[in-house]
Design an enzyme around this catalytic site. Structure first.
Site, PDB file in Angstrom:
ATOM      1  N   LYS A 109       0.862  -1.187   0.000  1.00 58.39           N
ATOM      2  CA  LYS A 109       0.000   0.000   0.000  1.00 58.39           C
ATOM      3  C   LYS A 109       0.886   1.221   0.000  1.00 58.39           C
ATOM      4  O   LYS A 109       2.053   1.153   0.408  1.00 58.39           O
ATOM      5  CB  LYS A 109      -0.887   0.011   1.255  1.00 58.39           C
ATOM      6  CG  LYS A 109      -2.173   0.754   1.063  1.00 58.39           C
ATOM      7  CD  LYS A 109      -3.220  -0.081   0.334  1.00 58.39           C
ATOM      8  CE  LYS A 109      -4.501   0.660   0.125  1.00 58.39           C
ATOM      9  NZ  LYS A 109      -5.543  -0.234  -0.423  1.00 58.39           N
TER      10      LYS A 109
HETATM   11  P1  NAD Z   1     -13.099   7.362  -2.997  1.00 56.39           P
HETATM   12  O1  NAD Z   1     -12.143   8.405  -2.629  1.00 56.39           O
HETATM   13  O2  NAD Z   1     -13.507   7.249  -4.434  1.00 56.39           O
HETATM   14  O3  NAD Z   1     -14.449   7.511  -2.136  1.00 56.39           O
HETATM   15  C1  NAD Z   1     -14.464   7.619  -0.745  1.00 56.39           C
HETATM   16  C2  NAD Z   1     -15.852   8.079  -0.326  1.00 56.39           C
HETATM   17  O4  NAD Z   1     -15.930   8.105   1.103  1.00 56.39           O
HETATM   18  C3  NAD Z   1     -16.193   9.495  -0.798  1.00 56.39           C
HETATM   19  O5  NAD Z   1     -17.565   9.556  -1.149  1.00 56.39           O
HETATM   20  C4  NAD Z   1     -15.929  10.339   0.433  1.00 56.39           C
HETATM   21  O6  NAD Z   1     -16.672  11.553   0.446  1.00 56.39           O
HETATM   22  C5  NAD Z   1     -16.395   9.380   1.501  1.00 56.39           C
HETATM   23  N1  NAD Z   1     -15.849   9.682   2.824  1.00 56.39           N
HETATM   24  C6  NAD Z   1     -14.598  10.042   3.158  1.00 56.39           C
HETATM   25  N2  NAD Z   1     -14.506  10.242   4.481  1.00 56.39           N
HETATM   26  C7  NAD Z   1     -15.735   9.974   4.982  1.00 56.39           C
HETATM   27  C8  NAD Z   1     -16.285  10.008   6.283  1.00 56.39           C
HETATM   28  N3  NAD Z   1     -15.539  10.346   7.330  1.00 56.39           N
HETATM   29  N4  NAD Z   1     -17.569   9.642   6.427  1.00 56.39           N
HETATM   30  C9  NAD Z   1     -18.302   9.295   5.360  1.00 56.39           C
HETATM   31  N5  NAD Z   1     -17.861   9.261   4.108  1.00 56.39           N
HETATM   32  C10 NAD Z   1     -16.579   9.605   3.930  1.00 56.39           C
HETATM   33  O7  NAD Z   1     -12.502   5.992  -2.454  1.00 56.39           O
HETATM   34  P2  NAD Z   1     -12.860   4.505  -2.901  1.00 56.39           P
HETATM   35  O8  NAD Z   1     -11.871   4.073  -3.919  1.00 56.39           O
HETATM   36  O9  NAD Z   1     -14.327   4.415  -3.183  1.00 56.39           O
HETATM   37  O10 NAD Z   1     -12.520   3.708  -1.556  1.00 56.39           O
HETATM   38  C11 NAD Z   1     -13.453   3.587  -0.480  1.00 56.39           C
HETATM   39  C12 NAD Z   1     -13.007   2.449   0.425  1.00 56.39           C
HETATM   40  O11 NAD Z   1     -12.958   1.246  -0.343  1.00 56.39           O
HETATM   41  C13 NAD Z   1     -11.616   2.616   1.038  1.00 56.39           C
HETATM   42  O12 NAD Z   1     -11.605   2.024   2.324  1.00 56.39           O
HETATM   43  C14 NAD Z   1     -10.737   1.825   0.102  1.00 56.39           C
HETATM   44  O13 NAD Z   1      -9.532   1.393   0.741  1.00 56.39           O
HETATM   45  C15 NAD Z   1     -11.665   0.664  -0.202  1.00 56.39           C
HETATM   46  N6  NAD Z   1     -11.320  -0.073  -1.426  1.00 56.39           N
HETATM   47  C16 NAD Z   1     -11.252   0.576  -2.631  1.00 56.39           C
HETATM   48  C17 NAD Z   1     -10.949  -0.170  -3.769  1.00 56.39           C
HETATM   49  C18 NAD Z   1     -10.940   0.456  -5.139  1.00 56.39           C
HETATM   50  O14 NAD Z   1     -10.862  -0.303  -6.130  1.00 56.39           O
HETATM   51  N7  NAD Z   1     -11.047   1.756  -5.274  1.00 56.39           N
HETATM   52  C19 NAD Z   1     -10.694  -1.541  -3.672  1.00 56.39           C
HETATM   53  C20 NAD Z   1     -10.785  -2.152  -2.420  1.00 56.39           C
HETATM   54  C21 NAD Z   1     -11.111  -1.405  -1.306  1.00 56.39           C
END
Ligand code: NAD
Length: 419
Positions: A109
């Site tokens: 990461k």
């Molecule tokens: P992103 O940045 O596209 O979206 C994150 C979302 O969470 C946004 O809508 C943001 O406004 C919201 N957010 C941030 N802080 C917040 C809070 N305190 N309360 C409520 N909402 C909040 O990120 P993403 O890629 O969608 O990732 C989201 C989660 O999924 C993370 O934990 C990431 O590690 C995990 N994840 C992502 C992927 C991927 O392919 N992008 C894969 C596996 C896991």
């Protein structure tokens, strides 16, 4: 699993979860010592010329947890609050996640301490390229392959791929995944994590003898993963009753129009004020009445204080580390099923693996083929985790850990690390 405190340091959570599984499977102490820590950690400090002409220093990280199953793989996040411990935890979870879905990677990461919302596009590009130059010796298609995570996207992956390729003198698309299609991205990658979440929800609802059409869903986080999950779960027949992003949440027990919510958020940033919904805070959102709760934002959202009030029957962790070990215990006692992050959100890394394979072979698959292979892997992995959980009479999280750790330890033994 006996954990006494509501641990909020993500690395302490990751280690506590690992320790509990290692104890249950009587893993030798030497193996535990190797797996409790990342193998390599890199911190970089680098200058970026800002739009006002001044130079600003940024700090970034890249951490590789384990390399025994193959090159390391894991996302990059650009947030103001990231720390070494957060990245350590996420790298360790990536090792288990890759093993749960049985793809030939270890975990990594990385990220940069920054707030992209406060930066112009030019500043973001210069910062990304600066970070990519600094970590270029540490990553590579055969050693460590980054991908998108919080606040990073295909454009950022392109700049990293381009910076790395410029240093090599030829195109190296397989150095990073989650790229645009025109430079070696995979069809289906954008929705892959959410499609994996959809597949695990389908399996879990079958186990709970619940019908999607009669289920209501609340999703915290409306970014890459949360918004695509909202669409795919609507497609499955579920009613989306609650949504939120960093600015707050909205609720309508009769159902929210997901396309309208996406349009609204793209104009207003916040979901608050979306017609035909009432506003809720992010903490109220987690406690709304629903069948399925999907945390899709950040770590430490379901904690000791709110775990007793959560009304969902099923929690599916699209985010990494949203539930603390102490909350896990409470949810177990309350008979709330939790599909753990290392299984539920593994769809993203699975299609990243497909992207890497396609880039190495210069042979690209149809979206239908990507989705079909993904759904097979997610379904098989869910059932393998459930079987392991049943064998040891533990919850799905512990089942996933037992399965993953065994798969990481096997090649370690084969390599002669019989500790
Ligand atoms: P992103 O940045 O596209 O979206 C994150 C979302 O969470 C946004 O809508 C943001 O406004 C919201 N957010 C941030 N802080 C917040 C809070 N305190 N309360 C409520 N909402 C909040 O990120 P993403 O890629 O969608 O990732 C989201 C989660 O999924 C993370 O934990 C990431 O590690 C995990 N994840 C992502 C992927 C991927 O392919 N992008 C894969 C596996 C896991």
């Amino acid at each position: 699993m006996v954990v006494k405190f509501d641990v909020v340091n993500p690395y302490a959570v990751a280690v506590a979860q690992f320790d509990a599984a290692a104890e249950l499977m009587e893993l030798p102490q030497g193996m535990r010592a190797i797996l409790r820590q990342p193998k390599r950690e890199l911190t970089v400090n680098f200058p970026v010329r800002m739009d006002n002409g001044k130079v600003k220093m940024f700090t970034g990280f890249r951490i590789q947890h384990n390399t025994n199953r193959g090159p390391t793989k894991g996302g990059l996040r650009f947030t103001p609050t990231i720390s070494l411990d957060e990245i350590r935890a996420l790298a360790m979870w990536m090792t288990w996640k890759c093993a749960v879905v049985d793809i030939p990677f270890g975990g990594a990461k990385g990220g940069v301490i920054c707030d992209p919302r406060q930066m112009s596009l030019g500043e973001l590009e210069r910062m990304t390229r600066g970070y990519a130059s600094e970590i270029a010796q540490f990553i590579g298609p055969n050693s460590d392959i980054p991908a998108p995570d919080v606040n990073t996207n295909p454009q950022i992956m392109s700049w990293i791929m381009d910076t790395y390729s410029t240093q090599k003198g030829y195109d190296v698309p397989a150095v990073i995944t989650g790229k645009p299609l025109s430079i070696g991205g995979s069809k289906g990658r954008l929705q892959a994590t959410a499609r994996g979440v959809q597949a695990t929800i389908r399996e879990a609802l079958l186990d709970l003898e619940l019908i999607p059409e009669l289920c209501s869903v609340v999703i915290q986080g409306f970014g890459n993963v949360g918004s695509a999950a909202a669409f795919l779960l609507s497609e499955l027949g579920c009613k989306i009753v609650g949504l939120s992003n960093i600015h707050g949440g909205v609720y309508n027990p009769s159902g929210i129009d997901v396309a309208a919510a996406l349009d609204y958020a793209s104009i207003h940033e916040s979901l608050t004020g979306l017609p035909e919904t009432e506003s809720v805070t992010n903490s109220e959102l987690l406690e709304l009445p629903c069948t399925v709760l999907v945390p899709a934002a950040l770590e430490n959202q379901i904690i000791r204080c709110n775990a007793t009030r959560i009304k969902a029957r099923l929690i599916v962790e699209a985010a990494n580390g949203p539930t603390t070990p102490e909350a896990d215990l409470i949810l177990d006692e309350r008979n709330v099923t939790v599909v753990p992050d290392i299984l539920a959100n593994a769809g993203g890394v699975t299609v990243s693996y497909f992207e890497w394979v396609q880039d190495l072979q210069h042979f690209f698959w149809s979206e239908q083929e990507v989705n079909k292979r993904l759904e097979t892997i997610m379904g098989d992995s869910y059932r393998a985790v459930r079987e392991k959980a049943q064998e040891y009479n533990v919850n799905l999280r512990m089942g996933a850990y037992l399965l993953a750790i065994a798969r990481v330890v096997e090649p370690m033994r084969a390599r002669g690390m019989g500790l």
